[in-house]
Design a protein around this motif. Structure first.
Motif, mmCIF file in Angstrom:
data_model
loop_
_atom_site.group_PDB
_atom_site.id
_atom_site.type_symbol
_atom_site.label_atom_id
_atom_site.label_comp_id
_atom_site.label_asym_id
_atom_site.label_seq_id
_atom_site.Cartn_x
_atom_site.Cartn_y
_atom_site.Cartn_z
ATOM 1 N N LYS A 1 145.900 98.575 14.906
ATOM 2 C CA LYS A 1 144.491 98.645 14.496
ATOM 3 C C LYS A 1 143.646 99.013 15.708
ATOM 4 O O LYS A 1 143.822 98.444 16.788
ATOM 5 N N ILE A 2 142.760 99.971 15.494
ATOM 6 C CA ILE A 2 141.811 100.387 16.521
ATOM 7 C C ILE A 2 140.418 100.075 15.975
ATOM 8 O O ILE A 2 140.081 100.453 14.855
ATOM 9 N N GLU A 3 139.624 99.401 16.784
ATOM 10 C CA GLU A 3 138.264 99.049 16.359
ATOM 11 C C GLU A 3 137.288 99.608 17.388
ATOM 12 O O GLU A 3 137.411 99.338 18.582
ATOM 13 N N SER A 4 136.331 100.392 16.908
ATOM 14 C CA SER A 4 135.332 100.934 17.828
ATOM 15 C C SER A 4 134.271 99.873 18.095
ATOM 16 O O SER A 4 134.127 98.904 17.347
ATOM 17 N N ASP A 5 133.543 100.093 19.156
ATOM 18 C CA ASP A 5 132.353 99.293 19.394
ATOM 19 C C ASP A 5 131.311 99.779 18.382
ATOM 20 O O ASP A 5 131.587 100.669 17.577
ATOM 21 N N PHE A 6 130.131 99.230 18.392
ATOM 22 C CA PHE A 6 129.076 99.717 17.500
ATOM 23 C C PHE A 6 128.537 101.022 18.063
ATOM 24 O O PHE A 6 127.992 101.055 19.163
ATOM 25 N N CYS A 7 128.719 102.109 17.317
ATOM 26 C CA CYS A 7 128.326 103.448 17.741
ATOM 27 C C CYS A 7 126.908 103.721 17.252
ATOM 28 O O CYS A 7 126.663 103.748 16.039
ATOM 29 N N ILE A 8 125.995 103.933 18.161
ATOM 30 C CA ILE A 8 124.592 104.192 17.816
ATOM 31 C C ILE A 8 124.473 105.614 17.276
ATOM 32 O O ILE A 8 124.891 106.569 17.924
ATOM 33 N N PHE A 9 123.890 105.748 16.062
ATOM 34 C CA PHE A 9 123.675 107.092 15.515
ATOM 35 C C PHE A 9 122.201 107.416 15.332
ATOM 36 O O PHE A 9 121.852 108.553 15.048
ATOM 37 N N ALA A 10 121.331 106.436 15.515
ATOM 38 C CA ALA A 10 119.896 106.699 15.394
ATOM 39 C C ALA A 10 119.122 105.643 16.179
ATOM 40 O O ALA A 10 119.529 104.488 16.246
ATOM 41 N N VAL A 11 118.001 106.082 16.753
ATOM 42 C CA VAL A 11 117.141 105.183 17.514
ATOM 43 C C VAL A 11 115.698 105.470 17.123
ATOM 44 O O VAL A 11 115.308 106.621 16.946
ATOM 45 N N GLY A 12 114.914 104.411 16.968
ATOM 46 C CA GLY A 12 113.479 104.554 16.746
ATOM 47 C C GLY A 12 113.105 105.071 15.373
ATOM 48 O O GLY A 12 113.628 104.615 14.363
ATOM 49 N N ASP A 13 112.213 106.048 15.351
ATOM 50 C CA ASP A 13 111.619 106.544 14.112
ATOM 51 C C ASP A 13 112.622 107.168 13.142
ATOM 52 O O ASP A 13 112.339 107.278 11.959
ATOM 53 N N THR A 14 113.768 107.584 13.614
ATOM 54 C CA THR A 14 114.731 108.256 12.741
ATOM 55 C C THR A 14 115.696 107.288 12.049
ATOM 56 O O THR A 14 116.473 107.705 11.194
ATOM 57 N N VAL A 15 115.657 106.008 12.412
ATOM 58 C CA VAL A 15 116.657 105.062 11.914
ATOM 59 C C VAL A 15 116.614 104.941 10.396
ATOM 60 O O VAL A 15 117.648 105.064 9.727
ATOM 61 N N TRP A 16 115.447 104.703 9.824
ATOM 62 C CA TRP A 16 115.367 104.493 8.374
ATOM 63 C C TRP A 16 115.868 105.711 7.608
ATOM 64 O O TRP A 16 116.604 105.600 6.639
ATOM 65 N N GLN A 17 115.490 106.902 8.046
ATOM 66 C CA GLN A 17 115.945 108.133 7.378
ATOM 67 C C GLN A 17 117.468 108.254 7.459
ATOM 68 O O GLN A 17 118.115 108.639 6.498
ATOM 69 N N ASN A 18 118.049 107.917 8.589
ATOM 70 C CA ASN A 18 119.501 107.962 8.742
ATOM 71 C C ASN A 18 120.191 106.920 7.875
ATOM 72 O O ASN A 18 121.263 107.174 7.347
ATOM 73 N N PHE A 19 119.593 105.752 7.737
ATOM 74 C CA PHE A 19 120.164 104.732 6.846
ATOM 75 C C PHE A 19 120.266 105.281 5.431
ATOM 76 O O PHE A 19 121.270 105.087 4.756
ATOM 77 N N LYS A 20 119.237 105.971 4.988
ATOM 78 C CA LYS A 20 119.252 106.520 3.629
ATOM 79 C C LYS A 20 120.334 107.596 3.490
ATOM 80 O O LYS A 20 120.819 107.851 2.411
#
Length: 183
Positions: free
Chosen positions: A82-101
């Motif tokens: 099993k390989i487990e990544s750390d938490f990979c950031i894909f959005a910061v700030g104003d773009t976070v909510w749009q990326n969640f959707k």
């Protein structure tokens, strides 16, 4: 006469908007999220060690860190790990909510919430099979830190896009035909 026409038009447009909202309400989860599946898995005709290295490389290509990785042989001499990544950031700030959707099934709406980060964690399970093939399963989870109202990290269900793209990336790194739609 014109006032009747205006009233009729308003009523007609209201009815159309209500019907459209009801249609969206009855849209199935599969129609909304074409990548959504119960499991993200693949069996390939490659040895365990090649698949293992390909999975590590695939996480590295996304600029993610590996949080843990372990493999071992079972009593039959077959490898699994099993390989487990750390938490990979894909959005910061104003773009976070749009990326969640874009990446989540039902991100939590928090009135007045301010999302600081959007992140994703991969868990890749790899098992050698006795027929020489190797089984791969990718499990993913979306999360984000809301700072204004709750000041907590919230976790929610992924819509499958990132898991599907990880399987495609692993196939690519193994030299197998692939279909990556993500940069």
């Amino acid at each position: 006469m014109k006032s009747h026409y205006i009233i009729f038009s308003i009523i007609f447009l209201s009815i159309i908007n209500i019907m459209k909202a009801q249609d969206e309400e009855f849209t199935t989860e599969k129609e909304k999220f074409p990548y959504l599946k119960d499991k993200y898995e693949l069996t390939v005709d490659k040895p365990f060690d090649q698949v293992w290295e390909s999975a590590i490389k695939s996480i590295d290509e996304l600029n993610c860190m590996i949080a843990s990785k372990n493999s071992r042989q079972d009593d039959d001499g077959l490898y699994k790990g099993k390989i487990e990544s750390d938490f990979c950031i894909f959005a910061v700030g104003d773009t976070v909510w749009q990326n969640f959707k874009y990446y989540a099934v039902a991100p939590p709406f928090i009135r007045g919430g301010v999302w600081e980060t959007g992140r994703f964690q991969y868990k890749i399970i790899i098992k050698e099979e006795d027929n020489g093939q190797t089984y791969i399963r990718v499990i993913g989870e979306v999360s984000g830190h809301e700072t204004h109202v709750t000041d907590k990290v919230h976790f929610f269900k992924s819509n499958g896009f990132k898991e599907t793209m990880m399987l495609e990336r692993i196939k690519k790194n193994l030299g197998l035909p692939y279909d990556i739609k993500e940069g």
